[in-house]
Design a protein around this motif. Structure first.
Motif: not given
Lengths: 114, 117
Positions: A31-39, A69-76, A87-89, A109-110
């Motif tokens: 499982s992969v989750s993405w978050y956005q963190q504004v300063l 992806f099948p290898n569980y990596s992810s793109e945003l 933001a910091l992602y 990733t900033r």
């Protein structure tokens, strides 16, 4: 063991451009989750993916999309960038099915939008 | 709706003092998890502790301790004998598990702790 990795570390884009951020989970995590963190704020949930399926989506516009992806990596992906997307992602991976539900975060990733 | 409130925006203490970071949460679920994360200047979120809603036992780990009280919907974090290396932003977070199995984290706005040598 390697932790969650994200690329690139830093990114500068201009308004209207498109950006792709990448994340590799901890080995064995599906499982992969993405978050956005504004300063100055706490991270805000964007997406969660498990077994290549979207499991959850936060309150973000359709300009934000992701895939796993099948290898569980992810793109945003973020289209038509706005200044407010700066933001910091953060990407996090977890063992779904584990009682403990922990998410382990990558270094982020900033993104700066000019 | 879920909500996590960290009323303390910034705290400064002198080294070796004890400090407590407050966290109050709101949720309609009876099953949920509470977390504390540390974010040093490097930006990476470091997991500190997880608690499920059925376990109200306090926990101690070295200089860190956590006080979970369901009656007041609070999950406070105490650092004993603070050190300069404790300087960071600390986030409290809540996780519910929905029907799809998603375990999204809802974060508070964080408390910036500065430990003065």
């Amino acid at each position: 063991d390697a932790g969650v990795t994200q690329s690139p570390t830093h990114l500068i884009k201009t308004r209207g451009q498109h950006v792709t951020l990448r994340c590799s989970p901890i080995s064995g995590h599906k499982s992969v989750s993405w978050y956005q963190q504004v300063l100055g704020q706490g991270p805000q949930f964007i997406f969660q993916y498990y077994e290549k399926e979207e499991r959850g989506r936060g309150n973000f516009p359709d300009r934000f999309s992701a895939r796993q992806f099948p290898n569980y990596s992810s793109e945003l992906n973020v289209n038509a960038l706005l200044l407010g997307d700066s933001a910091l992602y953060l990407c996090a991976s977890s063992l779904v099915g584990s009682e403990y539900n922990e998410q382990f975060f990558g270094p982020g990733t900033r993104l700066t939008v000019l | 709706a879920q909500k996590v409130t960290q009323a303390q925006t910034e705290i400064s203490v002198v080294e070796k003092e004890d400090v407590t970071l407050d966290c109050v949460y709101e949720t309609r679920d009876t099953t949920y998890y509470l977390f504390w994360y540390k974010q040093p200047p490097s930006g990476e979120l470091v997991f500190l502790i997880r608690r499920n809603s059925f376990d109200e036992q306090n926990e101690i780990s070295g200089r860190y301790s956590w006080n979970f009280q369901k009656s007041t919907s609070s999950f406070n974090f105490t650092i004993t004998a603070s050190q300069v290396v404790d300087s960071a932003v600390y986030f409290c977070a809540l996780s519910e598990i929905d029907q799809t199995g998603a375990n999204n984290l809802f974060f508070g706005t964080g408390t910036r702790l500065t430990v003065i040598p």
